[in-house]
Design a protein around this motif. Structure first.
Motif, PDB file in Angstrom:
ATOM      1  N   TRP A 174     -40.669   0.868 -10.003  1.00  0.00           N
ATOM      2  CA  TRP A 174     -39.287   1.181 -10.349  1.00  0.00           C
ATOM      3  C   TRP A 174     -39.161   2.630 -10.790  1.00  0.00           C
ATOM      4  N   ASP A 178     -37.436   4.930 -13.476  1.00  0.00           N
ATOM      5  CA  ASP A 178     -36.760   4.883 -14.770  1.00  0.00           C
ATOM      6  C   ASP A 178     -35.798   6.065 -14.836  1.00  0.00           C
ATOM      7  N   GLY A 188     -29.275   5.603 -13.131  1.00  0.00           N
ATOM      8  CA  GLY A 188     -29.347   4.229 -12.674  1.00  0.00           C
ATOM      9  C   GLY A 188     -29.148   3.276 -13.839  1.00  0.00           C
ATOM     10  N   LEU A 235     -31.342  10.588  -7.482  1.00  0.00           N
ATOM     11  CA  LEU A 235     -31.931   9.279  -7.728  1.00  0.00           C
ATOM     12  C   LEU A 235     -32.066   8.485  -6.427  1.00  0.00           C
ATOM     13  N   ALA A 290     -35.476   7.105  -4.400  1.00  0.00           N
ATOM     14  CA  ALA A 290     -35.671   5.722  -3.965  1.00  0.00           C
ATOM     15  C   ALA A 290     -35.935   5.663  -2.462  1.00  0.00           C
ATOM     16  N   THR A 339     -34.399   1.244  -7.553  1.00  0.00           N
ATOM     17  CA  THR A 339     -33.402   1.476  -8.597  1.00  0.00           C
ATOM     18  C   THR A 339     -32.245   0.530  -8.362  1.00  0.00           C
TER      19      THR A 339
END
Length: 288
Positions: free
Chosen positions: A191, A193, A198, A227, A231, A238
């Motif tokens: 994942w 952070d 997110g 972000l 991903a 996310t």
């Protein structure tokens, strides 16, 4: 405690220097030393070591209280000033990155608006301190449940929108072709952070009974495009609201089907907003 002494102490602790704190506050170094000595005498215990300059155990505990105390004082001053001032025609809106929904954008006045994109926890603080007239903050919640916001001042909050949440993952990911995903099945995945962009990893962990969701990468920023690019590049999954998770190059957004949670947006303000702020509050409350 005298708030002036407390503010001096916080500055010295943050800068780890009496001289740097004096320069920032506009005091002499002697005055800063006197402030710290007076505060230590008032509390009956040393708060700082001098070489190096660092908080003692008692000083660390005081720092935990000092931030909220000083913010509440600033909030009180801003609230009184807000009541005494003539109605303002401009509007400063503080918002977390994914809280500025299409409905909020459509409701903004045509002119005189300043939009400040902040970290989630900074939005209520900005409204309380008077540096923003209104705030929009978001998070993960059960349908129709309120968000848990920091207790920074007596704030008025109410929901202005909810939408589905999607897991954003690379197009080549083995789960990319699923029609829906369960959060519990992703607890051991990689994942990202990204607490200010997110939906925060601790929220996901709480929704899964407090387990899993070990971050592989941390993103400290407020740009949603960065972000989603991380991903798509495979640096981790996310969770984002549907409106910003689709049509991401190299990524797929799969709906989260369990648990039943939503991306919730709440409007935050102090007192009874007037002028442009009052108009926006009225528009969003109708839409919400």
């Amino acid at each position: 405690m005298d708030p002036h002494l407390l503010r001096t102490y916080v500055t010295v602790a943050r800068r780890a220097s009496f001289s740097e704190a004096a320069r920032e506050l506009g005091y002499t170094q002697s005055a800063v030393s006197q402030h710290i000595a007076a505060l230590e005498q008032d509390l009956g215990t040393p708060l700082l070591t001098r070489r190096p300059v660092a908080p003692t155990a008692a000083g660390e505990r005081l720092l935990e209280h000092a931030g909220p105390l000083l913010l509440r004082l600033q909030a009180a001053r801003a609230d009184v000033a807000r009541m005494a001032a003539a109605p303002a025609y401009g509007l400063t809106l503080a918002t977390s990155p994914t809280a500025l929904t299409p409905a909020a954008l459509a409701a903004l006045p045509p002119a005189g608006v300043t939009v400040r994109v902040l970290a989630r926890d900074a939005v209520p603080a900005a409204v309380a301190a008077g540096t923003a007239d209104l705030g929009l903050v978001d998070g993960l919640a059960a349908p129709n449940d309120p968000l848990r916001l920091p207790d920074v001042a007596p704030l008025t909050t109410y929901g202005v929108g909810e939408e589905a949440v999607h897991v954003v993952l690379p197009a080549r990911h083995p789960l990319a072709r699923r029609a829906g995903l369960r959060l519990g099945d992703l607890a051991d995945a990689r994942w990202i952070d990204a607490p200010d962009t997110g939906l925060p990893v601790p929220h996901l962990r709480a929704a899964n009974g407090g387990h899993g969701f070990r971050p592989a990468l941390r993103y400290d920023g407020t740009d949603v495009r960065v972000l989603t690019a991380l991903a798509a590049a495979g640096h981790g999954l996310t969770l984002l609201p549907r409106s910003v998770s689709t049509d991401v190059p190299g990524a797929v957004a799969v709906p989260l089907i369990e648990p039943r949670v939503v991306h919730r947006v709440e409007l935050v303000h102090v007192g009874a907003p007037s002028g442009a702020a009052g108009v926006l509050v009225g528009a969003l409350s109708v839409r919400g």
